[in-house]
Design a protein around this motif. Structure first.
Motif, PDB file in Angstrom:
ATOM      1  N   MET A  31      36.432  57.263  56.844  1.00 62.30           N
ATOM      2  CA  MET A  31      37.999  57.131  56.558  1.00 62.30           C
ATOM      3  C   MET A  31      37.741  58.399  55.442  1.00 62.30           C
ATOM      4  N   SER A  32      38.823  59.453  55.634  1.00 61.55           N
ATOM      5  CA  SER A  32      38.883  61.421  55.289  1.00 61.55           C
ATOM      6  C   SER A  32      38.377  60.701  54.128  1.00 61.55           C
ATOM      7  N   THR A  33      38.441  59.543  52.653  1.00 59.59           N
ATOM      8  CA  THR A  33      37.548  59.276  51.551  1.00 59.59           C
ATOM      9  C   THR A  33      37.914  57.851  51.008  1.00 59.59           C
ATOM     10  N   ASP A  34      36.740  57.440  50.083  1.00 58.33           N
ATOM     11  CA  ASP A  34      36.218  56.104  50.304  1.00 58.33           C
ATOM     12  C   ASP A  34      37.205  56.087  48.874  1.00 58.33           C
ATOM     13  N   THR A  35      37.575  57.335  48.117  1.00 60.92           N
ATOM     14  CA  THR A  35      37.892  57.106  46.420  1.00 60.92           C
ATOM     15  C   THR A  35      39.311  58.397  46.835  1.00 60.92           C
ATOM     16  N   PHE A  36      40.189  57.790  45.586  1.00 59.03           N
ATOM     17  CA  PHE A  36      41.186  58.490  45.064  1.00 59.03           C
ATOM     18  C   PHE A  36      41.452  59.169  43.545  1.00 59.03           C
ATOM     19  N   ASP A  37      42.125  60.425  44.228  1.00 55.89           N
ATOM     20  CA  ASP A  37      42.318  61.033  42.706  1.00 55.89           C
ATOM     21  C   ASP A  37      43.899  61.127  42.433  1.00 55.89           C
ATOM     22  N   LEU A  38      44.156  60.120  41.183  1.00 56.95           N
ATOM     23  CA  LEU A  38      45.485  59.664  40.254  1.00 56.95           C
ATOM     24  C   LEU A  38      46.404  60.374  39.830  1.00 56.95           C
ATOM     25  N   HIS A  39      47.289  61.375  40.456  1.00 57.88           N
ATOM     26  CA  HIS A  39      48.017  61.934  38.989  1.00 57.88           C
ATOM     27  C   HIS A  39      49.219  61.370  38.668  1.00 57.88           C
ATOM     28  N   ILE A  40      49.330  61.213  37.457  1.00 61.92           N
ATOM     29  CA  ILE A  40      50.681  60.196  37.290  1.00 61.92           C
ATOM     30  C   ILE A  40      51.202  61.413  35.455  1.00 61.92           C
ATOM     31  N   SER A  41      52.415  60.998  35.556  1.00 60.30           N
ATOM     32  CA  SER A  41      53.081  61.291  34.055  1.00 60.30           C
ATOM     33  C   SER A  41      53.995  60.666  33.225  1.00 60.30           C
ATOM     34  N   GLY A  42      54.732  61.423  32.586  1.00 62.20           N
ATOM     35  CA  GLY A  42      55.373  59.444  31.190  1.00 62.20           C
ATOM     36  C   GLY A  42      54.534  59.884  29.716  1.00 62.20           C
ATOM     37  N   ASN A  43      55.299  59.087  29.375  1.00 58.88           N
ATOM     38  CA  ASN A  43      55.082  59.075  27.899  1.00 58.88           C
ATOM     39  C   ASN A  43      53.271  58.713  27.523  1.00 58.88           C
ATOM     40  N   ARG A  44      52.929  59.761  26.606  1.00 56.52           N
ATOM     41  CA  ARG A  44      51.475  59.604  25.691  1.00 56.52           C
ATOM     42  C   ARG A  44      50.807  58.304  26.062  1.00 56.52           C
ATOM     43  N   ASN A  45      52.446  57.423  25.174  1.00 56.61           N
ATOM     44  CA  ASN A  45      51.787  55.851  25.143  1.00 56.61           C
ATOM     45  C   ASN A  45      51.687  54.678  26.519  1.00 56.61           C
ATOM     46  N   SER A  46      51.821  55.747  26.898  1.00 51.48           N
ATOM     47  CA  SER A  46      51.683  54.497  28.850  1.00 51.48           C
ATOM     48  C   SER A  46      50.644  55.307  29.093  1.00 51.48           C
ATOM     49  N   ILE A  47      51.126  56.791  29.490  1.00 44.76           N
ATOM     50  CA  ILE A  47      49.590  57.069  29.956  1.00 44.76           C
ATOM     51  C   ILE A  47      47.808  56.424  29.784  1.00 44.76           C
ATOM     52  N   ILE A  48      47.920  56.366  28.757  1.00 38.65           N
ATOM     53  CA  ILE A  48      46.560  56.372  28.048  1.00 38.65           C
ATOM     54  C   ILE A  48      46.510  54.716  28.090  1.00 38.65           C
ATOM     55  N   LYS A  49      47.100  54.414  28.229  1.00 43.81           N
ATOM     56  CA  LYS A  49      46.906  52.861  29.001  1.00 43.81           C
ATOM     57  C   LYS A  49      46.250  52.343  30.532  1.00 43.81           C
ATOM     58  N   VAL A  50      46.951  53.576  31.148  1.00 50.54           N
ATOM     59  CA  VAL A  50      46.476  53.768  32.624  1.00 50.54           C
ATOM     60  C   VAL A  50      45.054  54.098  32.450  1.00 50.54           C
ATOM     61  N   THR A  51      44.001  52.980  33.570  1.00 48.17           N
ATOM     62  CA  THR A  51      42.664  53.414  33.662  1.00 48.17           C
ATOM     63  C   THR A  51      41.944  53.321  34.937  1.00 48.17           C
ATOM     64  N   ASP A  52      40.850  53.704  35.081  1.00 46.11           N
ATOM     65  CA  ASP A  52      40.530  53.443  36.814  1.00 46.11           C
ATOM     66  C   ASP A  52      39.681  51.576  37.004  1.00 46.11           C
ATOM     67  N   GLU A  53      39.648  51.160  35.506  1.00 51.21           N
ATOM     68  CA  GLU A  53      39.530  49.964  36.210  1.00 51.21           C
ATOM     69  C   GLU A  53      40.815  49.280  36.155  1.00 51.21           C
ATOM     70  N   ASN A  54      41.896  49.165  35.380  1.00 50.06           N
ATOM     71  CA  ASN A  54      42.893  48.590  35.722  1.00 50.06           C
ATOM     72  C   ASN A  54      43.882  49.363  36.754  1.00 50.06           C
ATOM     73  N   THR A  55      43.909  50.062  37.087  1.00 47.11           N
ATOM     74  CA  THR A  55      44.539  50.475  38.756  1.00 47.11           C
ATOM     75  C   THR A  55      43.678  50.427  39.865  1.00 47.11           C
ATOM     76  N   THR A  56      44.691  49.641  40.825  1.00 42.95           N
ATOM     77  CA  THR A  56      43.748  49.723  42.284  1.00 42.95           C
ATOM     78  C   THR A  56      44.958  50.492  43.212  1.00 42.95           C
ATOM     79  N   VAL A  57      44.340  50.755  44.238  1.00 45.38           N
ATOM     80  CA  VAL A  57      44.723  51.867  45.365  1.00 45.38           C
ATOM     81  C   VAL A  57      44.131  50.761  46.334  1.00 45.38           C
ATOM     82  N   SER A  58      45.344  50.542  47.696  1.00 45.74           N
ATOM     83  CA  SER A  58      44.855  49.359  48.305  1.00 45.74           C
ATOM     84  C   SER A  58      45.339  50.119  49.723  1.00 45.74           C
ATOM     85  N   LEU A  59      44.352  49.933  50.966  1.00 46.59           N
ATOM     86  CA  LEU A  59      44.756  51.073  52.147  1.00 46.59           C
ATOM     87  C   LEU A  59      44.635  49.606  53.609  1.00 46.59           C
ATOM     88  N   ASP A  60      45.565  49.470  53.635  1.00 50.24           N
ATOM     89  CA  ASP A  60      46.119  48.168  54.635  1.00 50.24           C
ATOM     90  C   ASP A  60      46.094  48.828  55.625  1.00 50.24           C
TER      91      ASP A  60
END
Length: 412
Positions: free
Chosen positions: A62-91
């Protein structure tokens, strides 16, 4: 007056309420400010690989087996998003053939994020290039390698490995590199059998080199490995001599070839074994000299490391004389009911052995030939039956040989 006011309870309550309102206004205005962040190296989870395998295909890269996720929104929500609770799937279930395929990733944010409070950016980067190759499956043997040592008097036997083969599947050009799987035991000074029920192994190429970074799957991760460690000793061969025919063990000499063999086995079995008896030599059947062949007997717990399965015994009778004499005293005993038996043979030549003096003093009348018909299948007519020869002289001389017979006639 001023002190009375600041010390009053109602005044303090009003001040506390005003401070709380001010803090709330600050938090709402600051924490809900728009912001953005990047979460790096989120592992990509591949789904649908089993469907690829069902089509005889496998992902080779695969061209890569990890993913860099760019997100935007209010700070209160952004801080809740981490690499441990976010999934990136490839079907990859939609891939139908070999080659390079662009496949879009799917990002799943944590369920605690309010819809619309966080958005993902750079969606063009969500496409991953998947290279697909032909799937190959083959079975290879498992070999054992002993790189340790054993003390003198011990020996490492052949490996016992279960399963004896493993199945490898994966990228065709990677699977084709694998010639066999190898387990290695490297302990030194082993005196007991080595056992490991969950031992790892290494995939090797035909040149005996370790293979790494292979895109393959194996049918098992570990193996049951046994390396028997046995004791080894050289054990002499011998025979049991039975007196007979006027000779005793003191009257003979013999040699055995080979005189010994190398045997291996568990220490508690091998250590008590001081010699191996090939069998019995009955001197009444040995004339001047004989060469006899015996199979070398060993229990199933022992192994003949020499590989020689039989031995020859050459035996010679010394300092005794032999003489052929006529036995005329012939009798028949245990005649079955209903039969009338007459003896046809009137004289039987017999070999007698003893010292010169003993032989000189023996007369023909001291020899008896006795035919016992209790175990003879009887029928009418003339036929031969075996006889046993007795020497009734009271000396140490004896009759040599056992293949004596007479002719009789039977009728009802």
């Amino acid at each position: 007056m001023g002190n009375k006011l600041s010390n009053s309870k109602p005044f303090n309550i009003i001040i506390s309420i005003l401070l709380a309102i001010a803090l709330w206004i600050y938090v709402v205005s600051v924490e809900n400010l728009p912001g953005s962040k990047t979460i790096y190296d989120i592992p990509i989870t591949v789904i649908g690989a089993d469907e690829l395998e069902n089509r005889g295909l496998v992902i080779s890269s695969m061209s890569t087996d990890t993913f860099d996720l760019h997100i935007s929104g209010n700070r209160n929500s952004i801080i809740k998003v981490t690499d441990e609770n976010t999934t990136v799937s490839l079907d990859v279930s939609g891939i139908t053939g070999e080659g390079k395929w662009p496949v879009k990733c799917k990002v799943t944010l944590p369920s605690s994020i309010t819809t619309g409070s966080v958005t993902t950016t750079d969606k063009n980067n969500y496409v991953i290039t998947v290279t697909v190759s032909k799937l190959l499956t083959k079975t290879v043997e498992v070999r054992g390698e002993f790189k340790g040592t054993v003390p003198d008097g011990y020996q490492a036997d052949s490996f016992v490995i279960s399963p004896a083969t493993i199945t490898i599947s994966g990228q065709e050009d990677h699977v084709n590199q694998v010639a066999y799987a190898l387990v290695t035991v490297a302990q030194d000074e082993l005196t007991k059998t080595f056992k490991d029920e969950e031992m790892g192994y290494t995939l090797m190429n035909a040149g005996g080199e370790k293979l790494t970074n292979l895109n393959v799957k194996c049918s098992v991760d570990t193996l049951s490995v046994t390396l028997p460690i046995v004791k080894v000793a050289e054990i002499p061969l011998t025979v049991q001599i039975t007196d007979g025919g006027g000779a005793t063990a003191d009257d003979v000499t013999y040699t055995i070839s080979p005189s010994s063999i190398v045997v291996s086995g568990e220490p508690d079995v091998l250590e008590p074994l001081k010699e191996i008896t090939l069998g019995v030599v009955d001197l009444s059947t040995v004339f001047d000299s004989e060469t006899l062949t015996f199979q070398i007997p060993l229990t199933s717990e022992l192994t003949n490391e020499s590989g020689i399965t039989s031995a020859t015994v050459t035996i010679k009778v010394n300092n005794l004389s032999t003489k052929v004499m006529d036995a005329t005293n012939i009798e028949v005993i245990n005649i079955p009911d209903g039969y009338d038996v007459s003896v046809i043979t009137q004289s039987l030549q017999v070999w007698v052995r003893g010292t010169g003096e003993e032989i000189a003093n023996i007369s023909n009348y001291q020899l008896r030939a006795v035919a016992d018909l209790s175990d003879v299948s009887m029928y009418t007519g003339q036929f031969k039956v075996p006889v046993k020869i007795y020497l009734d002289d009271g000396s140490g001389a004896g009759v040599v040989g056992s293949d004596y017979s007479i002719a009789i006639s039977a009728r009802k």
